[in-house]
Write a protein that holds these residues in place. Structure first.
Motif, PDB file in Angstrom:
ATOM      1  N   UNK B 594      -7.203  -0.273 -10.830  1.00 62.62           N
ATOM      2  CA  UNK B 594      -6.171   0.529 -10.165  1.00 62.62           C
ATOM      3  C   UNK B 594      -4.950  -0.349  -9.873  1.00 62.62           C
ATOM      4  N   UNK B 633       5.273   5.379  -3.614  1.00 63.57           N
ATOM      5  CA  UNK B 633       5.407   5.601  -5.052  1.00 63.57           C
ATOM      6  C   UNK B 633       4.066   5.829  -5.724  1.00 63.57           C
ATOM      7  N   UNK B 634       3.006   5.496  -5.024  1.00 66.57           N
ATOM      8  CA  UNK B 634       1.671   5.527  -5.627  1.00 66.57           C
ATOM      9  C   UNK B 634       0.897   6.697  -5.032  1.00 66.57           C
ATOM     10  N   UNK B 635       0.605   7.654  -5.853  1.00 66.87           N
ATOM     11  CA  UNK B 635      -0.151   8.809  -5.374  1.00 66.87           C
ATOM     12  C   UNK B 635      -1.586   8.634  -5.842  1.00 66.87           C
ATOM     13  N   UNK B 636      -2.107   9.595  -6.573  1.00 63.10           N
ATOM     14  CA  UNK B 636      -3.497   9.459  -6.985  1.00 63.10           C
ATOM     15  C   UNK B 636      -3.586   8.551  -8.211  1.00 63.10           C
TER      16      UNK B 636
END
Lengths: 166, 693, 334
Positions: B594, B633-636
């Motif tokens: 991730x 800025x980082x979702x799923x």
């Protein structure tokens, strides 16, 4: 020019002589040996140096130590109590909300600040209308955006904070 | 095949071993080590691009209370290196703006900084070139490219294939200059005692740092100790010491018995520790009417430094990704008066897979077939680059399984076909790949201490990868004991030799040595050893590399939204399915993957180091203007893996996972942005202006 | 950083007298801008007068229905203030779109308004900059100017003012209460900021030693308001373009409105042409676009900021569409 100040750091009164140019961050790290807050950018752009000053999260790199004479400063090292680490710290470990760990002390201090701010009803840029904010993913992301993490632990950070705030 | 471990501790979802220390801020990074009366170093950096230092007036600095030393090219100790980056203060020559031209050591950071500011340096300047195309000397073909790959390849006849093709792509793709920017700045703390040097160095390789520093200072490596138990990220830039380490050790040598500390400023992180160079790739694809590739060509032009060549192996992935009989690749460098570039997460594959996988998407659109089907159609039987069989290659499984889990087939393939609340929505896919390296020259010690406890020693590094955890899991299974019976020691040259935490090779390289030592220990001492029974072992040779092509694979899927009015781009979903062999620790592995994808998102949307051609340096050298992805800025972002061990690679059956996550991400996002808007972005980063009309 | 003396002020008048008398003195409040500039060598005062203890953090109602905000009120406190959220949501939105939670906890109202214009070359003490070193030149004109001005710039300076709060304050018709050595004066925020002209060293009309002690807001404008900030990251980034807008509608017609752009000029940019074009009109898509175009007619772009023209136009139209009940909202098809 030098100044003698007192800071209450993680529950302990610490007298220290600083240069008027010394930031709170450098006073903690270089003069008091309190190395939990980290220097990532020294310009308020990364959040690694976040501590709680009189209960509020601030970046310690943009604060002059001499201007904080008498303040109560809590670092990540001081969040723990007799029962062990702060729930936020435990949730960070459980959710693997860190990798290299360098931004982490700032993240956890910021997270503790965020939880208090949400509890106090403070809005964020993503809060709709004038209602009390809820601790959604979007709220946590927005509120934690002052703490950069280069390893990319953001999803874990959001999960950890929501877990504690639930 | 290697003799596989029986998984018990490995594969288990256990918490990061160093987590509790890190959340308290108690993990001692290089700068945090307690020292007695340390001194602080601050450098003076060139304010011209190319020329010579004409004079240094340090009188005002030396007059300041607390200043212990001003180091210049006139009084600096002589170094025994020809490395253009490491020859610090060896001559008055200035090779790039921001080069260290002097250094001040003082009793406090405030005095050191003020004194450095008071050192007056005058220069004679010369004309300079800082961007590709502006250099009259033209382009240069390196002897080989990073990691030892050939500079050029030419198989079959690409031009003929292109001329005869039913469908072609011939486009240029540009990737920005990007900076590793670990949150921990590069840091060196050096102390000379007698003829011995002890360095706390923020490093991905304590042995590499020792080798370099011993070489630069002409020392027996045995007199140099490098310690670094915790590293605040590196992503390649801490793979080897840079000028800051050299100048600090130099200053400490002139102040024997005193510890000298230096942490780079964030601005210096943009010029003194390496970065990924800006590059342009011309990609040519030739295909038959059904999309079968007949030709693949990649020609790379990248920027590098005149004083030290670095050639990123950008076209290498295109040599092996897809079957095509006609293939031609090349790498050329523009050698410029700029700071020295270096490794940044997945050097080669990160920019290379952006270009190749965007081009594949463009080809799929031209052929009129699904981009997954196009990739499957061009899956090679054997490695096209070497002709060797793959040790394992599950790219097609990653594509299919990933597509199902992402919901890929929900999409209407026509661009600009979906709009939600003023946002254009699109899906994109790209493949990922990274070599499965295992390095030679790793050794480990296993010692029985007492009470069912084993000490396992290897000079490995954990820059956030999870080595503290994964190596203990490997040791536990190799010894057949629970993980909590293992006391692991890493991050010190007093431990057995180990290679760099780089090339996604750490776990495989160090783990193999640990397994070898553990098995030798059991062979020698059985299940009931005596306290202090100890075995030292070298990792065996990597024979699989001779016979097989060794790589990891993956498929990444992106959902992208582009605001119809403003062009703002968001990535609500990223999904990655990886062929990563056996995963040692699912929790830390997922974080690695991730994290790589997050850096890929950051590369796709944000990171852009802008060269000011008049001033000759980066115009946005801080984290306020050089953006890296922030939390919002980082979702799923999710990562999964197939979980198929590759038993040829190492006793764990694992493939490296530190870098593959960043490969293909930018292409998946660019392809999704194209699907959303119909706008094809071939130059990173994908900023809102690229969608505005 | 060159050495400086530090003094903690106990009353505003003596603080003003001290700073006014010493050309190398500066006020310190939250420090988020000044300490940054001290480290960069952009600001080099010999004396800092800390005004944090002046108890200027009160938010009080005014008899005319307005609000008086103490200059030392922290950004986060002001954004969370119930009266501000209920009656001046534009202010709250603007504040919350700026900086980070940590910075908003330290930064004060006046400090935010008086932060320096933003430009990478200004911040780089090794680069020429007419604002920092008059006459040294402006590398941004031919250099990295993605963030720079398209309105009201001069050949000497193309920097933009970064304060979101300032844009909102201009839209709200706020007034700064300013204490100087000769007493108090009131400066409308709309007139507080300067265009660079041939003297970019000064961002505002304040004289050295003048201290903002409060900001006063008139009674709420009514209608609907919105602060929309467009930037390169989803959060924690300066505006490429922002729009502070307040609109009062009546019978399908724009009764009155206030429009201010951020990120386009050396000061918050009151879009008076656009306001004039729309006041009394029906807010059709065509009318909104024409109004935006009228405001941007004089835009002058540089090598890297040409996108700001369509971005500003589209953002303004988008915000006005929303505030005028989506007169011409594009339809969803998914």
């Amino acid at each position: 020019m030098e100044a003698d100040i007192t800071l209450r750091v993680d529950g302990e009164d610490r007298k220290v002589t600083v240069d008027t140019r010394t930031t709170l961050l450098d006073a903690l790290r270089d003069r008091l040996g309190v190395t939990a807050p980290k220097k990532g950018c020294d310009h308020g752009q990364c959040g690694s140096c976040t501590v709680l000053v009189d209960g509020r999260r601030v970046v310690s790199c943009l604060s002059l130590a001499v201007a904080r004479d008498g303040a109560e400063v809590t670092t990540a090292a001081g969040l723990a109590d007799a029962d062990g680490p702060h729930p936020v710290q435990r949730a960070f470990v459980a959710n693997d909300a860190l990798q290299c760990g360098f931004c982490t002390p700032g993240q956890v201090c910021s997270a503790v600040g965020v939880l208090a701010e949400v509890k106090a009803g403070w809005p964020s840029a993503v809060t709709e209308g004038d209602a009390a904010p809820e601790l959604t993913d979007a709220e946590v992301r927005e509120r934690m955006s002052g703490n950069l993490c280069r390893c990319g632990a953001y999803p874990g950070i959001v999960a950890a904070i929501r877990e504690v705030g639930a | 095949m290697t003799d596989q471990l029986t998984p018990n501790a490995i594969g288990r979802d256990v918490a990061r071993a160093d987590g509790p220390l890190k959340v308290l801020g108690a993990a001692p990074y290089a700068y945090d080590q307690p020292l007695t009366d340390p001194l602080y170093l601050c450098t003076v950096d060139a304010t011209v691009v190319r020329g010579r230092v004409a004079g240094v007036d340090a009188s005002a600095a030396l007059a300041m209370d607390g200043v212990e030393l001003v180091l210049t090219h006139e009084n600096a100790p002589e170094l025994s290196t020809e490395d253009g980056e490491l020859r610090v203060l060896q001559s008055p020559e200035v090779h790039f703006r921001g080069q260290v031209v002097a250094a001040v050591v003082a009793t406090t950071t405030e005095v050191a900084a003020a004194a450095a500011g008071a050192v007056v340096v005058t220069y004679d300047t010369e004309p300079f070139a800082v961007t590709a195309g502006s250099d009259p000397a033209g382009l240069h073909a390196p002897e080989k490219v990073n990691a030892g790959y050939p500079t050029d390849t030419d198989d079959g006849d690409l031009d003929a294939a292109v001329a005869a093709a039913a469908f072609t792509v011939d486009e240029e793709y540009t990737t920005a200059r990007t900076h590793n920017n670990p949150l921990e700045p590069h840091t060196t703390v050096a102390t000379w005692t007698g003829g011995d040097l002890h360095v706390f160095e923020a490093s991905q390789s304590v042995f590499g740092a020792r080798r370099v520093l011993a070489g630069v200072f002409g020392l027996d490596p045995e007199r140099v100790r490098v310690t670094c138990p915790y590293v605040g990220g590196g992503f390649g830039s801490k793979g080897s010491p840079h000028a800051g380490a050299v100048v600090t050790v130099m200053a400490a040598r002139m102040l024997p018995g005193r510890s000298v500390k230096f942490a780079l400023t964030r601005r210096q992180m943009f010029r003194l520790v390496g970065y990924r160079p800006r590059m342009t790739q011309r990609v040519r694809l030739a295909a038959a009417p059904d999309g079968t590739l007949t030709g693949v060509g990649v020609d790379v032009v990248q920027e590098s430094a005149r004083i030290k060549e670095y050639a990123e192996q950008t076209a290498v992935a295109a040599r092996m990704m897809y079957a095509a009989p006609n293939r031609r690749t090349s790498h050329r460098l523009a050698l410029l008066d700029i700071p020295v570039p270096t490794w940044m997460r997945a050097p080669g594959e990160a920019p290379g897979m952006f270009a190749l996988e965007t081009a594949i998407d463009e080809l799929a659109a031209r052929v009129g077939i699904d981009p997954i089907a196009l990739r499957v159609r061009n899956e090679p039987e054997r490695d096209p680059a070497t002709g060797k069989p793959f040790s394992s290659r599950h790219l097609v499984d990653c594509l299919h399984e990933g597509a199902d889990r992402f919901g890929w087939y929900d999409r209407d393939p026509r661009p600009r076909s979906r709009r939600v609340n003023g946002w254009l929505v699109g899906y994109g896919v790209a493949a990922s790949t990274y070599p499965a390296y295992r390095m030679p020259a790793n050794s480990a010690v296993v010692r029985y201490t007492a009470d069912d406890r084993y000490r396992v020693e290897i000079g490995a590094s954990d820059l956030g990868t999870g080595a503290w955890t994964a190596l203990a899991q490997i040791a536990a299974d190799a010894l057949g004991v629970p993980q909590d019976s293992i006391d692991l020691a890493i991050g010190d040259t007093r431990l057995p030799r180990a290679t760099v935490a780089g090339g996604s090779s750490g776990t495989a390289s160090w783990g193999t040595a640990i397994v070898e030592a553990a098995r030798a220990f059991r062979d020698k001492f059985g299940r009931t050893p005596e306290p202090d029974d100890e075995v030292f072992a070298d990792a065996p040779e990597n024979t699989a590399a001779k016979d097989f092509a060794l790589h990891g694979y993956g498929a990444q899927f992106a959902e992208v939204r582009v605001h119809e009015d403003t062009g703002e781009i968001r990535v609500p979903r990223l999904y990655g399915m990886f062929d990563a062999g056996r995963v040692i620790n699912p929790r830390t592995a997922r974080s690695q993957l991730v994290g790589g994808m997050t850096m890929g998102l950051s590369m796709a949307l944000h990171e852009d180091s802008v060269m000011d051609t008049a001033l000759g340096h980066t115009a946005n050298p801080d984290l306020g203007e050089y953006h890296i992805a922030a939390n919002a800025d980082v979702h799923e972002i999710r990562a999964d893996w197939l979980g198929i061990p590759d038993e040829r690679l190492n006793p764990m059956g694992s493939k490296g996972i530190g870098e593959i996550g960043i490969t293909g991400t930018a292409a998946a996002i660019a392809n999704a942005a194209h699907h959303a808007t119909g706008v094809r972005v071939r130059e990173l980063p994908i900023t809102l202006d690229k969608f505005l009309r | 950083m060159k050495p400086f003396a530090y003094r903690r002020a106990t009353d505003a008048r003596s603080a003003v007298a001290t700073v006014a008398a010493d050309p190398d003195a500066a006020f310190l409040a939250g420090g988020t801008n000044l300490v940054d500039h001290l480290k960069l060598g952009v600001a080099c005062p010999s004396l800092l007068v800390d005004v944090s203890d002046l108890a200027a953090d009160l938010v009080e109602h005014l008899p005319d229905g307005g609000l008086r905000i103490g200059a030392g009120t922290r950004n986060s406190d002001l954004a969370a203030h119930p009266v501000v959220r209920a009656h001046y949501p534009l202010l709250s939105e603007a504040l919350l779109s700026g900086a980070s939670g940590q910075l908003r906890n330290a930064a004060t109202t006046a400090g935010n308004l008086l932060q320096r214009t933003r430009c990478g070359y200004f911040r780089d003490a090794t680069a020429p900059c007419n604002k920092r070193e008059p006459g040294s030149g402006c590398p941004a004109v031919a250099g990295h100017n993605r963030h720079h001005a398209i309105l009201g710039a001069s050949p000497d300076c193309v920097a933009t003012h970064p304060s979101d709060l300032a844009a909102a304050m201009v839209a709200l018709d706020a007034t700064a209460v300013v204490l100087g050595p000769d007493g108090e004066r009131r400066v409308p925020i709309g007139g507080l900021y300067r265009l660079p002209g041939d003297d970019p060293t000064r961002d505002t009309v304040l004289a050295h030693g003048e201290l903002i002690t409060a900001v006063e807001l008139p009674a709420p404008f009514g209608g609907r308001a919105r602060y929309r900030k467009v930037r390169d990251r989803a959060s924690f980034a300066f505006a490429l373009v922002s729009v502070a807008a307040a609109v009062r509608m009546h019978d399908g017609v724009v009764e009155d409105l206030r429009l201010v752009f951020g990120g386009l000029a050396h000061r918050p940019w009151r879009a008076a042409h656009a306001e004039d074009a729309l006041r009394g009109s029906a807010p059709t898509e065509v009318a909104l676009r024409a109004a935006a175009d009228a405001e941007l007619l004089d835009a002058r772009t540089l090598s890297g900021n040409g996108f700001k023209v369509p971005l500003a136009r589209n953002t303004l139209v988008s915000v006005l569409r929303e505030l005028t009940d989506g007169a011409a909202e594009p339809e969803d098809d998914a």
